[in-house]
Design a protein around this motif. Structure first.
Motif, short mmCIF file in Angstrom:
data_model
loop_
_atom_site.label_atom_id
_atom_site.label_comp_id
_atom_site.label_asym_id
_atom_site.label_seq_id
_atom_site.Cartn_x
_atom_site.Cartn_y
_atom_site.Cartn_z
N ARG A 276 0.94 -1.07 -0.18
CA ARG A 276 0.24 -0.26 0.09
C ARG A 276 1.17 1.01 -0.28
NH1 ARG A 276 -4.26 1.30 5.08
NH2 ARG A 276 -1.71 1.81 5.91
N SER A 280 0.27 7.64 -5.27
CA SER A 280 0.25 7.08 -7.03
C SER A 280 1.19 7.03 -7.58
CB SER A 280 -0.49 7.43 -8.00
OG SER A 280 -0.80 7.20 -9.43
N TYR A 284 5.57 1.99 -1.98
CA TYR A 284 4.46 1.25 -1.36
C TYR A 284 5.36 -0.07 -0.36
CZ TYR A 284 1.91 1.26 -6.03
OH TYR A 284 1.78 1.45 -6.90
N TYR A 308 -3.29 3.75 -2.10
CA TYR A 308 -2.97 2.91 -3.99
C TYR A 308 -2.24 1.64 -3.32
CZ TYR A 308 -3.80 8.13 -4.95
OH TYR A 308 -4.13 8.91 -5.24
N TYR A 309 -3.66 0.59 -3.78
CA TYR A 309 -2.49 -0.86 -3.52
C TYR A 309 -1.70 -1.88 -4.63
CZ TYR A 309 -5.52 -0.89 0.41
OH TYR A 309 -5.98 0.07 1.92
N VAL A 310 -1.06 -2.48 -4.22
CA VAL A 310 -0.85 -3.54 -5.15
C VAL A 310 -0.37 -4.84 -4.65
CG1 VAL A 310 0.40 -2.11 -7.14
CG2 VAL A 310 1.66 -2.72 -4.99
N ASN A 322 4.10 -6.16 -10.17
CA ASN A 322 3.39 -5.79 -9.51
C ASN A 322 1.59 -5.64 -10.03
OD1 ASN A 322 4.67 -4.64 -6.84
ND2 ASN A 322 4.69 -2.68 -7.89
N GLN A 325 -2.38 -1.30 -9.75
CA GLN A 325 -2.93 -0.36 -8.99
C GLN A 325 -4.26 0.03 -9.24
OE1 GLN A 325 -0.18 3.44 -7.32
NE2 GLN A 325 -2.25 4.51 -8.59
N ALA A 444 -8.95 -2.59 -9.70
CA ALA A 444 -7.65 -1.80 -10.44
C ALA A 444 -7.86 -2.04 -12.01
CB ALA A 444 -6.36 -3.11 -9.75
N GLU A 550 -0.52 8.34 -15.44
CA GLU A 550 -1.16 6.63 -16.08
C GLU A 550 -1.29 6.79 -17.36
OE1 GLU A 550 -2.55 8.68 -13.98
OE2 GLU A 550 -3.12 8.00 -12.00
#
Length: 681
Positions: A276, A280, A284, A308-310, A322, A325, A444, A550
């Protein structure tokens, strides 16, 4: 096609093509190409084209010629003897048409009967002029295949060695010595090889012979088993890290986020890592390692913070890349660029029983309403972002119709630049699990899937649409940064620029020639300034800056020039910047005047006395890095700074300089004044 794209295989070989005596091309049994014209199924070319469309593991398509059945290479030999291989021959024209229809990158030779070197080489050379590569698929007759490869050279870029049925006793080590350093890719037969057997053999061949990969014969048997698992069994011979985790979603309840994801293809994953960030793109922080299921609950979120999770997969080799996101926020519609405003809702017209549950209900920001389509199959609802508005989708949120959430399983979110989605569609996300009622699920989305004007949710067959809410979020390629400035001093270039909307980071690029080529000296800068150190003081440098989000990297800014004029002046005077006594306040030539004053005021400060006033003048260098001030004293101890404005008359002033002038009135009894000019860098 979707199953193949998600299988993990990088090459698809279409088996098999037969050749009639009139040069017609037959795929298995249907006629495919005749007299230079594709006559096969009208839908097949478009279907094949989807194999390479992201997201996919496939990057190459081949068509196999030959088999243990009809002697196609005898037919080829006869056709070449009769007509040759020129561009006017039917054989040549038919393979041109085949390439146009299938998009094939190579033709695979599976000659198991004829073994004629001359005609095979001629055939391969013809294919090369059309744009094909050639691959060989032997199981026996080593000297024949060695001779063919030797004569064709780089036209042949792969050798697939059959290690099943008649080739079951083949050893890749033996064949690896035949092809001038090109190593074979061994193949096994899926009906007669378990996953464990494939993995064991491929691993052994990799460790002993360094094989570059392998293949499985054949699709029909794998389709009823686990095609991705066989792909992983092959890959675990060449020992690769696990692929990215897909299907990452989140639901938020209070201060808790529940993450779910799909297991990567294969069954060799030993665990997952959940990471996390609050920015962005990271960096993490690992929240949990050694997660053994495909779900995780984060109970440590703070209200008002966007996360922001991966997720990554781990196996015996190491940690994979990863996932896409996933963004989690209490205020999605303000924290992320929502695409609904300014867009037009599009989709299947009407509703079930004409009761008004139309496509607009999926975009009304009300989870108590829903789209209920007029027919069971093919219902969709989406957005037209507008002419010239192409967006990369970064996140999707959806909510099912209450009590009918299972009807979303198998539904797909797509992007297209064709209004009716009849072609060029990209699958952004597939719903693989039943979402919870009365709450948004966030998905995601990989940001390498392209930019699209039209976005939609396509319900699965038998679902009647049945979606409550859909929200797309996305961005365009960022604009070029404006307001770029640079100042050069003592071997350091100090750059600043204005923020670009939606930009996550910036690339700072430098050249020693105006217009480039530029080298990125500051990659992925997250601030609005950058210090470029270690420069050659007397060299002129040119900078541009680009913004990144992105959607990708935007255009370069307007070029700015960095010149350390003081260092260049030192060189002109015969000194080396940075050497002893070359500092701005030092005295390199030991004449009692500082370098800075000599640099800024080469002719010194002048005074012209008059009847009623004195005129103080100086020709001063224009250098943004230096401040020149005028001061006076009556006792040479205490100094008072005074204004030193530009003179009205600038005639005769050299370029890069300015004449400054002050009129000092003379009054009886006023003490004598001493003037000095001070340069500060």
């Amino acid at each position: 096609m979707d199953a193949v794209r998600a299988s993990g295989y990088t090459t698809v070989i279409l088996w098999t093509l037969h050749i009639n005596s009139n040069a017609d091309l037959i795929f298995d049994s249907p006629l495919l190409v005749s007299n230079g014209v594709y006559v096969g199924a009208s839908t097949w070319p478009a279907q094949l084209a989807t194999l390479k469309q992201a997201p996919t593991s496939v990057n190459r398509i081949e068509v196999c010629v030959g088999s243990a059945g009809p002697n196609d290479f005898a037919t080829i030999k006869t056709l070449i003897a009769q007509s040759g291989t020129g561009s006017g021959t039917t054989l040549y024209k038919n393979f041109v048409a085949l390439k146009a229809a299938t998009g094939a990158d190579a033709i695979d030779f599976d000659d198991e009967q004829e073994y004629d070197v001359t005609s095979m080489v001629q055939f391969a050379q013809m294919l090369s002029t059309i744009g094909y590569k050639v691959t060989l698929c032997p199981y026996t007759n080593t000297s024949f295949w060695q001779t063919v490869k030797s004569q064709l050279g780089s036209i042949v870029d792969r050798v697939y060695l059959q290690c099943y049925e008649g080739g079951a006793g083949n050893n890749p080590a033996t064949w690896n010595t035949l092809f001038g350093g090109l190593k074979v890719m061994p193949g096994l037969e899926s009906p007669n090889s378990t996953f464990a057997q494939v993995q064991s053999k491929m691993s052994s061949w990799e460790s002993v012979n360094g094989v570059p990969g392998g293949f499985m014969w054949y699709y029909d048997s794998m389709a009823t088993l686990d095609m991705p698992k066989y792909a992983q069994a092959i890959l675990y011979g060449p020992t690769v890290l696990p692929p990215p985790v897909g299907g990452l979603t989140a639901t938020v309840t209070g201060n808790s986020t529940t993450l779910n994801w799909n297991a990567p293809v294969g069954s060799y994953i030993t665990g997952y890592k959940v990471k996390r960030a609050t920015v962005s793109g990271g960096p993490y922080t690992t929240l949990a390692a050694n997660v053994t299921s495909t779900t995780y609950q984060d109970n440590t979120i703070t209200a008002g913070t966007t996360y922001y999770y991966v997720v990554t997969a781990v196996d015996s080799i190491g940690e994979g890349p990863n996932s896409a996101q996933l963004v989690v926020s209490e205020s999605y519609d303000t924290a992320l660029p929502l695409l609904t405003p300014g867009s037009t809702v599009i989709g299947t017209p009407g509703s079930w029983n004409n009761v008004g549950d139309t496509v607009v209900k999926a975009f009304d920001n009300d989870i108590s309403t829903f789209f209920n389509g007029p027919v069971a199959d093919g219902d969709w609802t989406g957005l037209d972002l507008g002419n010239g508005s192409l967006k990369v989708v970064t996140s999707i949120r959806y909510c099912p119709r209450a009590t009918l959430a299972s009807r979303m399983v198998g539904g797909v979110f797509q992007g297209s630049n064709t209004a009716d989605f009849s072609s060029g569609n990209a699958t952004l996300f597939t719903v693989t699990a039943t979402p919870p009622d009365n709450i948004y699920t966030t998905a995601a989305i990989s940001t390498n899937l392209g930019s699209y004007r039209y976005l939609r949710y396509l319900a699965p067959l038998g679902a009647w649409g049945n979606v409550s809410e859909v929200k797309f979020y996305g961005v365009s390629i960022p604009a070029a940064p404006a307001g770029v400035t640079v100042a050069m001093k003592d071997g350091t270039g100090s750059l600043n620029w204005n923020a670009v909307a939606t930009a996550l980071k910036y690339n700072v690029k430098r050249a020693t020639a105006s217009g480039g080529p530029y080298t990125t000296v500051g990659p992925n800068v997250t601030s609005l300034s950058f210090q470029d150190t270690g420069l050659t003081a007397a060299t002129t440098y040119y900078y541009v800056i680009s913004a990144i989000n992105e959607a990708g990297e935007g255009a370069n800014s307007t070029q700015v020039t960095a010149i350390d004029a003081y260092s260049q002046w030192l060189v002109q005077k015969g000194f080396t910047p940075g050497a002893a006594n070359t500092g701005f306040g030092q005295d390199a030539n030991h004449n009692g005047i500082s370098n800075g004053v000599e640099y800024m005021v080469p002719a010194g400060l002048g005074v012209v006395p008059g009847a009623s006033n004195s005129t103080i003048m100086a020709i001063v260098r224009q250098d943004a890095q230096v401040t020149a001030t005028l001061g006076y004293s009556t006792d040479l101890a205490s100094w008072t700074q005074v204004s030193f404005p530009a003179a009205a008359d600038q005639s005769g002033v050299p370029a890069g300089f300015v004449r400054l002038q002050l009129q000092d009135p003379m009054s009886p009894g006023v003490p004598k004044k001493f003037y000095r000019i001070k340069a500060t860098r």
